[in-house]
Design a protein around this motif. Structure first.
Motif, mmCIF file in Angstrom:
data_model
loop_
_atom_site.group_PDB
_atom_site.id
_atom_site.type_symbol
_atom_site.label_atom_id
_atom_site.label_comp_id
_atom_site.label_asym_id
_atom_site.label_seq_id
_atom_site.Cartn_x
_atom_site.Cartn_y
_atom_site.Cartn_z
ATOM 1 N N GLU A 119 0.826 -1.207 0.000
ATOM 2 C CA GLU A 119 0.000 0.000 0.000
ATOM 3 C C GLU A 119 0.864 1.263 0.000
ATOM 4 O OE1 GLU A 119 -4.174 -1.207 2.174
ATOM 5 O OE2 GLU A 119 -2.504 -0.469 3.384
ATOM 6 N N SER A 214 -0.107 11.442 7.599
ATOM 7 C CA SER A 214 -0.631 10.245 6.931
ATOM 8 C C SER A 214 0.493 9.293 6.544
ATOM 9 C CB SER A 214 -1.435 10.654 5.691
ATOM 10 O OG SER A 214 -2.636 11.288 6.053
ATOM 11 N N LYS A 248 -8.831 9.402 11.082
ATOM 12 C CA LYS A 248 -8.645 8.929 9.713
ATOM 13 C C LYS A 248 -8.429 7.421 9.677
ATOM 14 C CE LYS A 248 -6.754 12.579 6.757
ATOM 15 N NZ LYS A 248 -5.577 12.938 5.929
ATOM 16 N N LYS A 251 -7.286 3.760 4.863
ATOM 17 C CA LYS A 251 -7.659 4.102 3.488
ATOM 18 C C LYS A 251 -7.599 5.605 3.265
ATOM 19 C CE LYS A 251 -11.408 3.627 0.100
ATOM 20 N NZ LYS A 251 -12.781 3.115 -0.140
ATOM 21 N N GLN A 252 -8.070 6.376 4.225
ATOM 22 C CA GLN A 252 -8.035 7.836 4.090
ATOM 23 C C GLN A 252 -6.611 8.381 4.148
ATOM 24 O OE1 GLN A 252 -10.832 8.410 7.310
ATOM 25 N NE2 GLN A 252 -12.406 9.194 5.909
ATOM 26 N N GLU A 255 -5.197 7.836 0.792
ATOM 27 C CA GLU A 255 -5.697 8.826 -0.165
ATOM 28 C C GLU A 255 -4.934 10.142 -0.041
ATOM 29 O OE1 GLU A 255 -9.799 9.013 0.813
ATOM 30 O OE2 GLU A 255 -10.344 7.181 -0.298
ATOM 31 N N THR A 256 -4.641 10.552 1.186
ATOM 32 C CA THR A 256 -3.885 11.790 1.408
ATOM 33 C C THR A 256 -2.501 11.705 0.783
ATOM 34 O OG1 THR A 256 -5.061 12.268 3.470
ATOM 35 C CG2 THR A 256 -2.909 13.312 3.176
ATOM 36 N N ASP A 258 -1.539 9.626 -1.607
ATOM 37 C CA ASP A 258 -1.657 9.513 -3.065
ATOM 38 C C ASP A 258 -1.888 10.881 -3.713
ATOM 39 O OD1 ASP A 258 -1.256 6.809 -3.049
ATOM 40 O OD2 ASP A 258 -3.383 6.277 -3.162
ATOM 41 N N VAL A 259 -2.728 11.699 -3.098
ATOM 42 C CA VAL A 259 -2.993 13.037 -3.637
ATOM 43 C C VAL A 259 -1.718 13.875 -3.641
ATOM 44 C CG1 VAL A 259 -4.169 15.227 -3.169
ATOM 45 C CG2 VAL A 259 -5.443 13.083 -3.101
#
Length: 517
Positions: A119, A214, A248, A251-252, A255-256, A258-259
């Motif tokens: 991940e 994150s 969080k 998964k969240q 996402e942070t 990845d962004v």
């Protein structure tokens, strides 16, 4: 109750539930462990093996392993955990040389490591093998050459330390406020590497980025996966149980992260497109630009997923490892004021204002500062930034110490345990003693075998950024010691937080005093 305590209690409940089910379903089964002549097995419980004690000691995992190495009076032993691969642990320098160099092709990261780390790291350089790894290493190696170190790299590090001085340390010295040195070092190395590796100015020294929190959460989750089966289910349950607290989920956090990576890639692609439209060739030579221009053997370029993995892998290498090393260094300097005084004396001898203002001269001068190097190497002996690693055997093997390895076995070596081994470093192994790195004959710097002191890995996968990390750390250490006296905040307790790197659970709270000019 904190998240670690939550995790331990819920994991214990999970283990108990699984145990009861398996005892009913398979009453005649236990953790599989075949006898191998001469291999010491760490005693455990029926069925569960060493899982209960590992969960109980997850917050001090590498100290737990170190104690067993010492108690068993061995450099190699085996552990078992239900639903997890058996693991053969070693700190023997000869075994480590065999794994990392002499039989390099016989060991890979393997599917278990990939599952734990996928991940966060995807198919990046730390998580890959074979041709993919070779291409990434070859591409990355092109940025690590002497001219960059002497000019650009040193200049970036000096500029970032100057910014930290103006915006953080000077103000703290005046106000007397307690600041978190660990957090500051993470932001310093993040900004430095973002400029060198990705060609962007993040300015996280001025404001902590959400991305960093994150990124750390994902590292913690990945480490827990190595030890505790069912941790993914626990994290999912925890998210829903604490939903209203707005905590969080993994998964969240993902996402942070990845962004963050996607925005870097998007910005760079736009810059490259604008340059092409203007009829000029991009001159950017940072890591991200080099990987964007790289191709696989079939001629295909790296897609955005590949580039995302590249970014996150090198953030661990460029941000976390050096930041942890710097934090542990200043922790030791505060514990041993006499060592800090010796570093300061060496700084005064070598680094004048004229030298400090000239990156090329500063780079050259640092190479001759023996005691400061010795301090940093001793810190990495006791507090290696990557405290442990593992691989999978792809074929049967026999280690130099006689340990028989079977295809599919997982093997692990731990620089943290190795640095504290009295069988390797002598009776004073656990003492902080920079003098062990200085020759008694001529006062020169002593270099240990990379298989005895494996803080930067060794063999074909030796850390590409080793010299970069040492330079960055020494620039920061020397300029900060030259300008300030640091003291640990009263009542603050330093504890290890096991991520993929060796972090601090509650940071390093300090006060700052400016030195007289």
């Amino acid at each position: 109750m904190n998240s670690r305590a939550d995790m331990t209690s819920i994991s214990a409940l999970t283990v108990a539930t699984i145990t009861a089910f398996l005892a009913w379903k398979y009453p005649d089964r236990a953790v599989f462990r075949e006898h191998r002549l001469g291999l010491i097995d760490l005693e455990g419980t029926p069925l569960l093996g060493n899982l209960p004690s590992m969960v109980q000691n997850i917050d001090r995992f590498y100290d737990y392993l170190t104690e067993h190495y010492e108690r068993l009076n061995t450099l190699t032993f085996r552990t078992t955990r239900i639903f997890m691969p058996n693991m053969i642990h070693t700190t023997d320098p000869k075994n480590i040389e065999h794994i990392l160099k002499n039989n390099f092709e016989g060991y890979i990261k393997g599917p278990s490591f990939d599952y734990m780390m996928h991940e966060l790291l995807g198919k990046g350089i730390f998580n890959s093998d074979g041709d993919r790894w070779k291409m990434q290493r070859k591409t990355a190696s092109r940025i690590f050459h002497v001219k960059n170190f002497r000019d650009q790299f040193t200049s970036v590090f000096v500029n970032e330390i100057n910014l930290a001085s103006r915006e953080i340390f000077d103000k703290a010295a005046v106000s007397g406020e307690i600041i978190d040195f660990h957090d500051i070092m993470l932001r310093f190395t993040m900004d430095s590497f973002a400029e060198l590796g990705f060609g962007v100015a993040l300015n996280s020294l001025l404001k902590r980025a959400e991305f960093a929190d994150s990124f750390d959460a994902l590292q913690s989750h990945a480490f827990n996966r190595f030890v505790v089966p069912g941790i993914d289910a626990y994290e999912t349950a925890k998210h829903y149980l604490t939903y209203w607290s707005k905590t969080k989920s993994i998964k969240q956090h993902l996402e942070t992260v990845d962004v963050f990576a996607e925005n870097l890639i998007k910005q760079r692609r736009q810059e490259e497109a604008a340059a092409k439209l203007a009829g000029v060739e991009s001159e950017k030579q940072d890591l991200l630009s080099r990987f964007m221009r790289e191709t696989y053997a079939n001629g295909e370029t790296l897609d955005d997923v590949d580039l995302r993995d590249t970014i996150l892998n090198f953030i661990i290498a460029g941000r976390d490892t050096t930041a942890q090393a710097l934090t542990w260094t200043f922790y030791q300097l505060m514990l041993y004021p006499e060592v800090q005084a010796k570093v300061y004396a060496e700084v005064e001898q070598f680094i004048s204002k004229e030298v400090e203002a000239d990156p090329a001269r500063l780079y050259s001068v640092i190479q001759n500062m023996v005691y400061s190097h010795a301090v940093f190497f001793e810190v990495l002996r006791l507090y290696p930034s990557v405290p442990g690693n593992q691989k999978e055997a792809v074929k049967d093997d026999v280690w130099p110490d006689g340990t028989r390895i079977l295809k599919g076995d997982y093997v692990s070596w731990q620089p943290y345990c190795q640095g504290r081994s009295t069988k390797i470093w002598g009776v004073d192994a656990k003492e902080f003693k920079p003098e062990r790195w200085i020759s008694e004959e001529d006062g020169s710097l002593v270099r240990a075998s990379p298989f005895q002191w494996s803080a930067f890995n060794a063999g074909p996968r030796v850390c590409l950024g080793q010299n970069l990390a040492i330079l960055e750390a020494l620039v920061a250490i020397l300029l900060m010691v030259k300008r300030y006296k640091f003291q640990q905040a009263p009542g603050h307790k330093v504890e290890i937080l096991n991520l993929i790197t060796l972090s601090m659970k509650d940071g390093l709270k300090i006060t700052v005093e400016k030195r007289e000019p």
